[in-house]
Design a protein around this motif. Structure first.
Motif, short mmCIF file in Angstrom:
data_model
loop_
_atom_site.label_atom_id
_atom_site.label_comp_id
_atom_site.label_asym_id
_atom_site.label_seq_id
_atom_site.Cartn_x
_atom_site.Cartn_y
_atom_site.Cartn_z
N PHE A 67 34.79 36.94 22.72
CA PHE A 67 34.63 37.66 23.76
C PHE A 67 35.29 37.65 25.02
CE2 PHE A 67 33.03 40.62 27.15
CZ PHE A 67 34.18 42.29 26.53
N ASP A 68 34.94 36.27 25.63
CA ASP A 68 34.65 35.79 27.16
C ASP A 68 36.15 35.34 27.44
OD1 ASP A 68 32.16 36.29 27.27
OD2 ASP A 68 31.50 34.56 27.13
N ALA A 69 36.67 34.87 25.89
CA ALA A 69 38.17 34.01 26.38
C ALA A 69 38.84 35.29 26.69
CB ALA A 69 37.81 32.84 25.41
N LEU A 70 38.66 36.26 25.78
CA LEU A 70 39.71 37.28 25.65
C LEU A 70 40.06 37.79 27.76
CD1 LEU A 70 41.47 39.43 24.54
CD2 LEU A 70 39.93 40.50 23.68
N VAL A 71 38.41 38.00 27.78
CA VAL A 71 38.48 38.91 28.95
C VAL A 71 38.65 37.90 30.46
CG1 VAL A 71 37.11 39.24 31.26
CG2 VAL A 71 36.09 39.86 28.78
N ALA A 72 38.40 36.90 30.25
CA ALA A 72 39.57 35.46 30.61
C ALA A 72 41.12 35.85 30.83
CB ALA A 72 39.19 34.00 29.90
N ALA A 73 40.98 36.06 30.23
CA ALA A 73 42.94 35.52 29.26
C ALA A 73 43.61 37.11 29.62
CB ALA A 73 43.40 35.56 27.74
N CYS A 74 42.93 38.14 29.70
CA CYS A 74 42.82 40.11 30.17
C CYS A 74 43.42 39.41 31.79
CB CYS A 74 42.49 40.43 29.85
SG CYS A 74 42.93 41.06 27.90
N ARG A 75 42.47 38.89 32.68
CA ARG A 75 42.06 38.92 33.86
C ARG A 75 42.99 38.00 34.59
NH1 ARG A 75 39.86 42.41 33.29
NH2 ARG A 75 37.36 43.02 33.18
N GLU A 76 43.64 37.08 33.86
CA GLU A 76 44.69 36.02 34.23
C GLU A 76 45.71 37.11 34.37
OE1 GLU A 76 45.45 32.57 31.89
OE2 GLU A 76 43.84 31.97 32.08
N ARG A 77 45.78 38.33 33.19
CA ARG A 77 47.93 39.06 33.27
C ARG A 77 47.31 39.96 34.35
NH1 ARG A 77 46.73 35.23 29.31
NH2 ARG A 77 47.97 34.09 28.29
N GLY A 78 46.30 40.00 34.52
CA GLY A 78 46.13 41.88 35.15
C GLY A 78 46.22 42.77 34.49
N LEU A 79 45.41 42.59 33.26
CA LEU A 79 45.16 43.05 32.50
C LEU A 79 43.56 44.05 31.91
CD1 LEU A 79 46.97 42.32 29.20
CD2 LEU A 79 47.84 44.24 30.63
N ARG A 80 43.90 45.07 32.36
CA ARG A 80 42.08 45.93 31.74
C ARG A 80 41.41 45.81 30.77
NH1 ARG A 80 40.35 48.76 37.34
NH2 ARG A 80 41.76 47.62 39.16
#
Length: 397
Positions: A67-80
């Motif tokens: 889950f943390d990895a998914l959150v980080a990957a979304c953050r890198e792309r500006g996705l909420r």
């Protein structure tokens, strides 16, 4: 979406399937999406809506690190990220419910559920819409409100940006009015959208404190107007939609995980017209995964009847059927148009011309200063969007 086993579970069905979403994040960004709204990701018995531990990632999907990895990957792309909160009910196998059954009316958790202890054949709990596997929580209990607020805060602190409140229509609005302020105290920017199928949308928003609700009236009017060749229904619905926009911004869509795919309802070409309306009217539009590729699938009223509209994605976008990419490009164009005209979130619609099969309307900003004109023609399966100077910004058919 991730291909996790649903009903035919085995002892070793654990996996790191949340990681399967990461190769799709650039695809979502290129589509024009600004966020990712997930289905239930918490430990459950089968399909996710029968949760057994809402503070743990379902082992079929992975663990906290995934889950943390998914959150980080979304953050890198500006996705909420918006999570699906199933707080009307829990699975019958939930340990709190099982403890209540074991210990009887004096159990610590007995008050969390509406249990008829004297029912013929043994204790019987209130459930969700006749499904005995989905045990309803008692939303009058302060302990239940504290529990739900705690779950929300936990995952918002872990990186989520908001919550979809599943079956919010089945929960008293005053329950949300107790829970949401407690959550907003720590997470003032969190967004809350309630799943509401029918009822007084504006009153529910006002009484509950939610930011938005699902606009099922518009969803229904879109496909049935196209299918029945009756654009008067769509015009009537958009008039009501304008009324909702006076109070809140509804979440709009042409499909979701509970309904037959729009391409199966009306055909892929006419589905484009539905997407045109979605992207040129007020609200917060969402795209159900696969609709941007003209996926088909029919919802059936039987066990497993949702499976056809919830298929597993290939490992990455290169595995998609080449025949669907034209619809992806249509979505890109329309989402891009909407992002270039952010006032559309609050836009009102004004009828210009209307027959059974032809509809022209103006989408106008709330201050009246900006506008677009939209033309729908069912006979030609044609849609055109123009700016005030008459320049064509989008055309199909």
């Amino acid at each position: 979406m991730t291909g996790a086993p649903i009903r035919d579970r085995v002892a070793d069905d654990a996996g790191h399937r949340l990681r399967r979403l990461e190769p799709w994040l650039d695809y979502a960004v290129e589509l024009g999406a600004s966020g990712l709204s997930l289905g239930p990701v918490f430990e459950s018995q089968t399909h996710g809506y029968d949760s057994t531990d809402q503070l743990a990632i379902d082992r079929r999907l992975g663990d906290d690190q995934d889950f943390d990895a998914l959150v980080a990957a979304c953050r890198e792309r500006g996705l909420r990220i918006v999570l699906d909160g199933v707080f009307n009910h829990v699975g019958a196998g939930h340990p709190y419910f099982q403890q209540a059954l074991r210990e009887g009316p004096g159990s610590r958790y007995a008050s969390w559920f509406r249990i008829d202890w004297d029912a013929p054949g043994g204790p019987r709990a209130a459930n969700f819409e006749g499904h005995s596997s989905l045990v309803a929580l008692d939303h009058t209990q302060p302990e239940v409100a504290e529990y739900v607020a705690g779950v929300m805060r936990h995952w918002l602190a872990r990186g989520a940006d908001g919550w979809r409140l599943d079956a919010a229509y089945a929960v008293p609005p005053e329950f949300w009015a107790r829970v949401l302020p407690a959550v907003r105290a720590d997470h003032p920017d969190a967004w809350f959208v309630g799943e509401v199928i029918h009822g007084d949308y504006a009153a529910i928003v006002a009484e509950s404190g939610m930011d938005s609700v699902t606009q099922y009236e518009l969803w229904k009017a879109l496909w049935s107007s196209l299918l029945d060749r009756n654009l008067f229904e769509l015009d009537w619905c958009l008039t009501r939609h304008d009324g909702f926009l006076e109070h809140f911004s509804p979440q709009t869509s042409v499909g979701n995980h509970d309904v037959t795919r729009i391409a199966s309802r009306v055909g892929p070409e006419r589905a484009v017209l539905a997407v045109v309306v979605l992207m040129t009217t007020g609200g917060v539009p969402s795209v159900y995964y696969g609709d941007e590729q003209a996926f088909t699938g029919v919802k059936e009223e039987r066990l497993g009847g949702d499976d056809a509209v919830r298929p597993a994605l290939p490992d990455d976008p290169s595995g998609l059927d080449p025949e669907g990419w034209w619809m992806y490009r249509v979505h890109q164009q329309l989402i891009g148009l909407r992002r270039r005209h952010p006032w559309l979130v609050h836009a009102r619609t004004e009828k210009v011309e209307l027959t059974n099969t032809r509809y022209v309307y103006t989408a106008r900003s709330a201050d009246g200063e900006q506008s677009l004109t939209v033309e729908l023609d069912l006979d030609a399966t044609r849609a055109v969007v123009r700016d005030p100077a008459g320049t064509v910004l989008f055309q199909h058919g």
